[in-house]
Design a protein around this motif. Structure first.
Motif, PDB file in Angstrom:
ATOM      1  N   LEU A 286       7.125  13.654  10.461  1.00 54.72           N
ATOM      2  CA  LEU A 286       6.145  14.681  10.132  1.00 54.72           C
ATOM      3  C   LEU A 286       6.603  16.044  10.660  1.00 54.72           C
ATOM      4  O   LEU A 286       7.414  16.134  11.596  1.00 54.72           O
ATOM      5  CB  LEU A 286       4.782  14.321  10.727  1.00 54.72           C
ATOM      6  N   GLN A 287       6.069  17.082  10.080  1.00 53.94           N
ATOM      7  CA  GLN A 287       6.397  18.443  10.517  1.00 53.94           C
ATOM      8  C   GLN A 287       5.457  18.817  11.663  1.00 53.94           C
ATOM      9  O   GLN A 287       4.235  18.734  11.532  1.00 53.94           O
ATOM     10  CB  GLN A 287       6.220  19.418   9.349  1.00 53.94           C
ATOM     11  N   PRO A 288       5.999  19.194  12.815  1.00 53.28           N
ATOM     12  CA  PRO A 288       5.110  19.577  13.917  1.00 53.28           C
ATOM     13  C   PRO A 288       4.222  20.769  13.537  1.00 53.28           C
ATOM     14  O   PRO A 288       4.545  21.564  12.651  1.00 53.28           O
ATOM     15  CB  PRO A 288       6.082  19.958  15.053  1.00 53.28           C
ATOM     16  N   TYR A 289       3.094  20.835  14.191  1.00 52.34           N
ATOM     17  CA  TYR A 289       2.199  21.983  14.104  1.00 52.34           C
ATOM     18  C   TYR A 289       1.771  22.220  12.650  1.00 52.34           C
ATOM     19  O   TYR A 289       1.825  23.312  12.137  1.00 52.34           O
ATOM     20  CB  TYR A 289       2.909  23.221  14.667  1.00 52.34           C
ATOM     21  N   SER A 290       1.344  21.073  11.975  1.00 56.30           N
ATOM     22  CA  SER A 290       0.945  21.135  10.564  1.00 56.30           C
ATOM     23  C   SER A 290      -0.337  20.345  10.354  1.00 56.30           C
ATOM     24  O   SER A 290      -0.672  19.448  11.133  1.00 56.30           O
ATOM     25  CB  SER A 290       2.035  20.571   9.649  1.00 56.30           C
ATOM     26  N   LEU A 291      -1.039  20.693   9.289  1.00 55.35           N
ATOM     27  CA  LEU A 291      -2.278  20.020   8.907  1.00 55.35           C
ATOM     28  C   LEU A 291      -2.012  19.197   7.654  1.00 55.35           C
ATOM     29  O   LEU A 291      -1.517  19.720   6.659  1.00 55.35           O
ATOM     30  CB  LEU A 291      -3.380  21.051   8.632  1.00 55.35           C
ATOM     31  N   TYR A 292      -2.329  17.872   7.703  1.00 57.77           N
ATOM     32  CA  TYR A 292      -2.002  16.943   6.613  1.00 57.77           C
ATOM     33  C   TYR A 292      -3.261  16.365   5.987  1.00 57.77           C
ATOM     34  O   TYR A 292      -4.269  16.164   6.670  1.00 57.77           O
ATOM     35  CB  TYR A 292      -1.142  15.780   7.127  1.00 57.77           C
ATOM     36  N   ASN A 293      -3.156  16.098   4.677  1.00 58.30           N
ATOM     37  CA  ASN A 293      -4.148  15.305   3.935  1.00 58.30           C
ATOM     38  C   ASN A 293      -3.517  13.967   3.582  1.00 58.30           C
ATOM     39  O   ASN A 293      -2.415  13.934   3.042  1.00 58.30           O
ATOM     40  CB  ASN A 293      -4.585  16.007   2.649  1.00 58.30           C
ATOM     41  N   LEU A 294      -4.195  12.863   3.852  1.00 58.19           N
ATOM     42  CA  LEU A 294      -3.631  11.532   3.640  1.00 58.19           C
ATOM     43  C   LEU A 294      -4.525  10.723   2.706  1.00 58.19           C
ATOM     44  O   LEU A 294      -5.741  10.680   2.896  1.00 58.19           O
ATOM     45  CB  LEU A 294      -3.483  10.794   4.981  1.00 58.19           C
ATOM     46  N   THR A 295      -3.919  10.100   1.684  1.00 62.42           N
ATOM     47  CA  THR A 295      -4.624   9.144   0.817  1.00 62.42           C
ATOM     48  C   THR A 295      -3.798   7.874   0.725  1.00 62.42           C
ATOM     49  O   THR A 295      -2.578   7.905   0.905  1.00 62.42           O
ATOM     50  CB  THR A 295      -4.856   9.703  -0.596  1.00 62.42           C
ATOM     51  N   ILE A 296      -4.471   6.749   0.434  1.00 62.98           N
ATOM     52  CA  ILE A 296      -3.806   5.439   0.346  1.00 62.98           C
ATOM     53  C   ILE A 296      -4.230   4.789  -0.962  1.00 62.98           C
ATOM     54  O   ILE A 296      -5.403   4.856  -1.350  1.00 62.98           O
ATOM     55  CB  ILE A 296      -4.172   4.530   1.545  1.00 62.98           C
ATOM     56  N   ARG A 297      -3.251   4.158  -1.622  1.00 62.81           N
ATOM     57  CA  ARG A 297      -3.521   3.433  -2.864  1.00 62.81           C
ATOM     58  C   ARG A 297      -2.979   2.000  -2.738  1.00 62.81           C
ATOM     59  O   ARG A 297      -2.024   1.762  -1.997  1.00 62.81           O
ATOM     60  CB  ARG A 297      -2.832   4.100  -4.061  1.00 62.81           C
TER      61      ARG A 297
ATOM     62  N   TYR B 239       0.856  -1.184   0.000  1.00 66.52           N
ATOM     63  CA  TYR B 239       0.000   0.000   0.000  1.00 66.52           C
ATOM     64  C   TYR B 239       0.895   1.238   0.000  1.00 66.52           C
ATOM     65  O   TYR B 239       1.929   1.283   0.658  1.00 66.52           O
ATOM     66  CB  TYR B 239      -0.912   0.006   1.233  1.00 66.52           C
ATOM     67  N   LYS B 240       0.452   2.236  -0.724  1.00 67.05           N
ATOM     68  CA  LYS B 240       1.226   3.459  -0.895  1.00 67.05           C
ATOM     69  C   LYS B 240       0.451   4.603  -0.270  1.00 67.05           C
ATOM     70  O   LYS B 240      -0.698   4.858  -0.624  1.00 67.05           O
ATOM     71  CB  LYS B 240       1.462   3.715  -2.383  1.00 67.05           C
ATOM     72  N   THR B 241       1.079   5.294   0.697  1.00 67.40           N
ATOM     73  CA  THR B 241       0.427   6.416   1.358  1.00 67.40           C
ATOM     74  C   THR B 241       0.994   7.708   0.812  1.00 67.40           C
ATOM     75  O   THR B 241       2.174   7.796   0.478  1.00 67.40           O
ATOM     76  CB  THR B 241       0.637   6.361   2.882  1.00 67.40           C
ATOM     77  N   LEU B 242       0.132   8.712   0.727  1.00 66.99           N
ATOM     78  CA  LEU B 242       0.530  10.029   0.223  1.00 66.99           C
ATOM     79  C   LEU B 242       0.152  11.089   1.252  1.00 66.99           C
ATOM     80  O   LEU B 242      -0.846  11.788   1.096  1.00 66.99           O
ATOM     81  CB  LEU B 242      -0.138  10.322  -1.120  1.00 66.99           C
ATOM     82  N   PRO B 243       0.912  11.202   2.379  1.00 61.99           N
ATOM     83  CA  PRO B 243       0.615  12.253   3.342  1.00 61.99           C
ATOM     84  C   PRO B 243       1.225  13.573   2.898  1.00 61.99           C
ATOM     85  O   PRO B 243       2.431  13.749   2.923  1.00 61.99           O
ATOM     86  CB  PRO B 243       1.265  11.724   4.626  1.00 61.99           C
ATOM     87  N   GLY B 244       0.405  14.491   2.428  1.00 62.06           N
ATOM     88  CA  GLY B 244       0.893  15.791   2.007  1.00 62.06           C
ATOM     89  C   GLY B 244       0.325  16.883   2.898  1.00 62.06           C
ATOM     90  O   GLY B 244      -0.843  16.847   3.290  1.00 62.06           O
ATOM     91  N   ALA B 245       1.167  17.845   3.235  1.00 63.46           N
ATOM     92  CA  ALA B 245       0.708  18.912   4.125  1.00 63.46           C
ATOM     93  C   ALA B 245      -0.300  19.799   3.394  1.00 63.46           C
ATOM     94  O   ALA B 245      -0.002  20.383   2.365  1.00 63.46           O
ATOM     95  CB  ALA B 245       1.892  19.748   4.603  1.00 63.46           C
ATOM     96  N   GLN B 246      -1.512  19.855   3.961  1.00 62.17           N
ATOM     97  CA  GLN B 246      -2.532  20.735   3.371  1.00 62.17           C
ATOM     98  C   GLN B 246      -2.199  22.189   3.664  1.00 62.17           C
ATOM     99  O   GLN B 246      -2.337  23.076   2.830  1.00 62.17           O
ATOM    100  CB  GLN B 246      -3.897  20.360   3.945  1.00 62.17           C
ATOM    101  N   SER B 247      -1.746  22.440   4.853  1.00 64.63           N
ATOM    102  CA  SER B 247      -1.290  23.788   5.214  1.00 64.63           C
ATOM    103  C   SER B 247      -0.310  23.662   6.358  1.00 64.63           C
ATOM    104  O   SER B 247      -0.398  22.745   7.160  1.00 64.63           O
ATOM    105  CB  SER B 247      -2.478  24.681   5.622  1.00 64.63           C
TER     106      SER B 247
END
Length: 1219
Positions: A871-882, A838-846
């Motif tokens: 992960l970067q502290p004090y950040s908001l992430y969007n995560l998707t899995i394929r 499984y491939k995760t794509l955690p990208g910082a939304q802001s």
């Protein structure tokens, strides 16, 4: 008198007008053509003839006007139809099609091609009632799939797309129904689902689930077997000849019965018979009339038996005994067309002429029809036609075209004129005379235009006109004339035969014993035909000669100068011509020079008198007489063979025999023309080969082994590539080597599909389901039978991209840099390939600090959770899995958003000390590059460093977040201070940044000398006064008295050199101040004085720099390490660790980060000390009170820059990809 002509014409080689020929169908589509409505319909019809035929079609018995239908295209020069059914109703083109090929000499017709659209109808709506049964009873779950075209493949699965397990108790019948001989409690389930797969459209449909509940409150007792299918005592079965007979018996009973089969009054055909479905199904392939009879199936358990008899009858669609063949007749000749067929019931034979029933054709008195025979008597020019024979019964039909071509053609010789044939004496010679004519020409041969050549030794004239000379001799050389004649003319052609003398090596190279450093000469003199120019090739140990100028190749010799040990080996001379070759070998042995003669050792002489005895199909005994050993005992004999059929001229090692033996039993292979020879080996080397034995031929047989390395791999969706390593010609065991490739889907109750191929090493199966296992077999066969039963290999069809994404994605945040993700794995069927992970794509939304990018993590295997480190502290992430398979990745899961908490900040971006005073220093700093949260303030620690590099007490000051400067007072003058600055959030303090600085020096306490450049002045006769310059290139002296003269000099000293350097004294007069105020800075004398002082300081600095480079540096960092203050260790988070996540596999820290896993900052990166900058370990003052260059070492790079280079990169670049 009947005349039959069957001729193969190569019109391309005839340089005159082409021979007329009626049409012949060369390619046509199968009789039953089921097309896929998603693709074009292609109906093949190809034909040849002279002139080239034109084509027309009928559909459902009437003319089909191709030009009026824009969707139908006939290929140019062909009758093949391409029907574009896109956007059309495909049903409109269903029907029976027949192709006609016509030219002026006749008309040929194709088979009737029945075109039908493949169909996969929907399952009829039905509601299945829940089934409740008692344990032990029998049960049938009906499938009743919709009738498709072609019929669907049936299988049972559950809601999870898992095949239902089948065994001798639970089985699937040929009609798709699921039979339980007796039910058990574990049979209870609510998802018995029947699936139908339609092969052409590759669609799968399912029946509504059936619920079965098995009760055990009143179980059924044990009972004798009884048949669930077929019913009754007897049943009947009809099968067509050549097809596969399928018989089925499914019985109930408790315990579960065993099934056995037998044929009344005969034996089951074991070579064509196989059992399936736990012996409940008997299949007999390639049925013939002898397979008719009564087949008895018996069901047995411990309580008794039950029997059922299936009466099998064999019918037959028409099949050929002898199909009609094309005739080429000359005028007034007679010919016969025969159409011999068989079938059950007996087929009816109908004759057609040019596509018209023969009874409706124009009357022809030369033609007579007698059942399956047409007799053509005294045919005339212009009566050429194409005859069709149609044989049919209720099970099918056969249609054959045979043309009758009436020609009157004078002979033509097709062999090119004046061709020269060259052969070596004692070999066969073939002189060709290919001809054509009608009537068939008679071929006669003449030698030198005079002597008539007759059949008989040494000549043989073949039916095709070729003249063969079995053993050509020089006397056979000359001009040969072939004459082709019939009643219409004569044609002659001349060819030439040249019989050449064989190439023979008269003087062969001999064994050489050569002293090291001497020369070796191998002779190789050859006798050859004068017209053939030989070329000589020398080999060493069967390889090329070394690229060495010591090797000199002449026309008939090889010379090796200054022989070395590496030159030892076997040297072979090969004399080649365009027709033959000869070779001879000799060994070179390099020996030490010896003053005294020694025993001469030599290669043994070759064995003689080879004899073959005890001859069998697979073995023969070889006997020989040894030759002279030449003072070295024979160690062994090497037996070689030559295969005159497959590899003439190549000798292959077969076996060894002990040196004391003179006979050996040889194991042989089929279909080999053996000739044997023997070589003797002693301490010197091998002998020359013996003379070959007499030839021994083994008979062909079926292959003994099958191809190796059988594999099945799909290269794209919908295919399966079956590959293997072919057998060599030697292993073929006979002519006509082919491979029978068999495959079937694993765990699916279906027949093996097979295809026989030759001269290839792979076969592509198309139209396979996506990524399913297949059982694969590849069997070798030849004209004499099949190889052993091959092993079954499992392969997989091609993969496709995954269909679905993981569900139920949940994220648990552990700390500011680590989170854990969970998901629901996808089903096996939706992966459509081998699951890679499984491939995760955690990208910082802001991010509250700076822009973030996507990052990728891969979790291998069938997992449902994984960790997201770095992960970067004090950040908001969007995560998707394929989902990942070998083909690629599937669609993303719904995006999941999560937030990381605050963490400790990074170090301040810079720390600078400005405006040093006698008792004060001003500090300025910048906020961290990464706040990792809301900044709450700063902590400053500082301490003095004394003359011995010892650290003084630490003082701590806290600042608010908006403060970035402070002036420290009450400091000691001329003192080095070390500062430690860190930023804080609510999570604690981050890494520190350090800086060092001196307070200004009190010049009133200067000692007698100064290591740094200083200025001295003398007013009148007073003592020298000193002012510290601190490395400047100029200095302003204040407080001078007007009207007074001063002497000025600059003094410097290097810490590595006790010598004091001083400039010459400069006399400077200070003018008297007039009554009015004068700005001294604008006075010329003052400007001159300043320039002089600056120039002197610059010269001294250059001198000091040169001296310093000669002195060297002396690191003193060990002193600082020894006095490290524990209070200035970097701040840690909570329990004293920073970045506690340190798992070595899935939980690696971010790549590129220079911050250690425990959060501390390396001392060699940031903990500067006075010792680090010093040149030695003393740190003492000079005798005149000046400080000697302890602070001249290279300082650590700017803290701001260090922070930038060690900062963790963005997650997309730093995140590890986990496997």
């Amino acid at each position: 008198m009947f005349t039959f002509h069957c001729m193969c014409l190569n019109y391309a080689s005839i340089h005159v007008s082409p021979v007329p020929q009626p049409p012949t169908i060369t390619l046509q589509s199968p009789k039953d053509y089921i097309f896929d409505p998603r693709e074009n319909i292609v109906i093949h019809c190809e034909a040849k003839g002279k002139p080239h035929p034109s084509f027309s079609w009928t559909r459902n018995g009437t003319h089909f006007d191709v030009e009026k239908d824009s969707k139908v295209l006939m290929k140019p020069g062909s009758g093949t139809l391409v029907i574009d059914i896109s956007g059309e109703k495909a049903e409109a083109y269903e029907g029976t099609y027949q192709c006609t090929a016509h030219n002026e000499h006749g008309t040929a017709v194709s088979n009737s091609i029945f075109i039908r659209q493949s169909r996969s109808p929907l399952w009829s709506k039905e509601r299945n009632e829940a089934i409740v049964v008692q344990m032990g009873v029998s049960l049938v779950l009906q499938c009743r799939p919709p009738a498709g075209l072609p019929p669907p493949v049936i299988f049972w699965m559950d809601n999870n797309f898992q095949r239902l397990p089948l065994d001798k108790r639970v089985s699937q019948a040929l009609n798709g129904d699921l039979y339980f001989s007796n039910v058990l409690p574990e049979d209870t389930r609510n998802d018995y689902i029947c699936y139908a797969r339609f092969p052409h459209t590759q669609t799968i449909q399912q029946k509504q689930p059936i619920s079965v509940t098995v009760l055990d409150n009143s179980p059924d007792g044990e009972r004798r077997p009884g048949f669930m299918t077929p019913l009754g005592i007897t049943s009947t079965k009809m099968v067509l000849r050549g097809e596969t007979l399928e018989l089925e018996c499914i019985a109930d009973g408790l315990p579960t019965p065993e099934i056995s089969w037998q044929k009344d009054g005969g034996e089951l055909p074991s070579s064509r018979m196989s059992f399936y479905n736990f012996k409940k199904t008997l299949k007999v392939s390639d049925v013939n009339e002898a397979d008719a009879g009564d087949y008895r199936c018996t069901a047995t358990n411990k309580l008794g038996t039950a029997q059922h008899i299936i009466k099998v009858s064999v019918k037959a669609a028409p099949f050929w005994v002898s199909a009609p063949r094309n005739l080429i007749l000359a005028p007034n000749e007679t010919g016969i067309l025969t159409c011999r067929v068989n079938g059950e019931p007996k087929p009816k034979i109908s004759w057609f002429v040019n596509g018209v029933p023969i009874e409706n054709a124009p009357e022809d008195h030369s033609r007579k029809v007698d059942g399956d025979t047409v007799i053509l008597s005294y045919v005339q020019t212009g009566s050429s036609a194409v005859y069709q024979c149609n044989a049919s019964n209720e099970f099918g039909y056969l249609l054959a075209n045979a043309f009758v071509n009436v020609l009157a053609e004078a002979p033509r010789v097709l062999t090119p004129p004046n061709r020269v044939y060259q052969v070596i004496a004692n070999n066969p010679a073939l002189l060709h005379c290919a001809s054509f004519g009608s009537p068939i020409p008679t071929i006669t041969w003449f030698k030198d235009s005079q002597t008539s050549v007759k059949n008989g030794d040494p000549y043989v004239i073949h039916e095709n006109g070729t003249l063969e000379i079995h053993v050509a001799q020089p006397l056979h050389s000359g001009k040969y004339t072939c004459i082709a004649s019939n009643n219409l003319g004569i044609k002659e052609n001349h060819v030439y035969l040249e019989v050449k003398e064989p190439t023979r090596i008269l003087k062969q190279p001999e064994y050489k014993d050569v002293h090291r450093g001497m020369s070796a000469v191998f002779e190789c003199k050859v006798k050859h035909d004068p017209s053939l120019i030989p070329t000589v090739i020398w080999l060493k140990d069967n390889g090329e000669l070394p690229d060495d100028e010591r090797f000199d190749v002449d026309v008939d010799s090889l010379t090796i100068r200054d022989v070395t040990d590496e030159d030892e080996g076997t040297y072979t001379c090969i004399q080649n011509t365009t027709l033959d070759q000869d070779s001879a070998s000799a060994m070179l042995t390099v020996v030490e020079p010896t003053p005294t003669p020694a025993i001469v050792y030599g290669n043994p002489d070759p064995p003689t008198d080879l004899e073959l005895t005890d001859q069998t199909e697979r073995s023969v005994q070889l006997t020989w007489t040894p030759g002279d050993e030449h003072n070295s005992p024979t160690q062994k004999f090497l037996i070689q063979y030559e295969d005159l059929l497959h590899q003439p001229g190549v000798w292959v090692n077969l076996t060894d025999a002990p040196g004391t033996s003179t006979t050996v039993q040889l194991k042989l292979s089929p279909y080999v023309y053996y000739s044997f020879r023997v070589l003797a080996l002693n301490g010197v080397g091998y002998s020359q080969p013996s003379q070959p034995s007499s030839q021994y031929r083994t008979n062909p047989s079926a292959p003994d082994e099958n191809p190796s390395d059988v594999q099945g791999v799909g290269t794209k969706p919908g295919n399966l590539v079956i590959s293997w390593t072919p057998l060599t010609g030697f292993l073929a065991n006979g002519p006509g080597l082919e491979y029978k490739v068999q495959w079937r889907q694993k765990d699916v109750d279906e027949d093996w599909s097979s295809e026989t191929v030759a001269n290839v090493s792979q076969f592509v199966v198309s139209g396979t389901p996506t990524y399913v296992p297949y059982e694969i077999k590849v069997q070798a066969l030849n004209d004499y039978g099949s190889g052993p039963e091959p092993e079954v290999v499992i392969g997989y069809s091609g993969e496709d991209l995954p269909l679905s994404a993981p569900d139920s994605v949940q994220v648990m945040v552990h700390n500011s840099t680590l989170a854990e993700v969970h998901w629901e794995p996808v089903s096996f069927q939706s992966v459509r390939g081998k699951l890679q992970g499984y491939k995760t794509l955690p990208g910082a939304q802001s991010s509250r600090q700076h822009k973030q990018q996507e990052q990728v993590l891969t979790f291998s295997g069938n997992r449902s959770e994984g960790r997201l480190p770095g992960l970067q502290p004090y950040s908001l992430y969007n995560l998707t899995i394929r989902v990942l398979n070998i083909k690629g990745e599937g669609p993303p899961s719904p995006s999941k958003t999560f937030e990381t908490p605050e963490g400790v900040p990074g170090p301040p971006s810079f720390l600078n000390v400005v405006n040093p005073g006698l008792d004060s220093l001003t500090l300025e700093w910048g906020p961290p590059m990464n706040n990792n949260g809301r900044l709450t303030g700063y902590t400053l620690k500082y301490q003095p460093v004394n003359n011995t590099n010892e650290l003084g007490p630490v003082k701590v000051i806290n600042f608010l977040a908006n403060e970035t400067t402070i002036t420290l007072g009450n400091l000691n003058s001329s003192m080095l201070y070390k500062f430690y600055m860190s930023a804080k959030t609510i999570k604690g303090s981050g890494p520190i940044i350090t800086e060092e600085a001196f307070t200004a020096m009190d010049t009133s306490e200067l000692p007698e000398s100064n290591s740094s450049p200083s200025t001295s002045t003398i007013p009148g006769k007073e003592d020298w006064k000193r002012e510290l310059v601190n490395g400047s290139h100029w200095h302003m002296i204040k407080g001078l008295k007007p009207g007074t003269s001063y002497k000025v000099r600059v003094v410097a000293r290097d810490p590595a050199d006790p010598t004091v350097h001083s400039t010459d004294e400069v006399l400077v007069a200070v003018p008297a101040v007039p009554s009015r105020q004068v700005d001294i800075a604008t006075q010329g004398w003052f400007i001159g004085l300043m320039c002089a002082i600056a120039l002197l300081i610059l010269v001294l600095l250059i001198v000091c720099f040169i001296k310093r480079n000669k002195g060297g540096k002396y690191p003193v960092k060990e002193k600082e390490d020894a006095h490290q203050d524990p209070e200035i260790q970097p701040m840690k988070e909570d329990d004293g660790t920073f970045g506690e996540y340190s798992d070595t596999e899935d939980h690696k820290p971010l790549k590129g980060s220079r911050t250690p896993s425990n959060g501390t900052v390396r001392r060699d990166e940031s903990d500067d000390s006075l010792v680090d900058y010093g040149e030695g370990g003393d740190g003492q003052f000079n005798e005149d009170g000046s400080f000697i260059g302890q602070y001249s070492g290279k300082k650590e790079k700017d803290t701001h820059e260090g922070n930038e280079s060690s900062e963790a990169p963005s997650p997309v670049n730093a995140m590890n990809s986990f496997v």
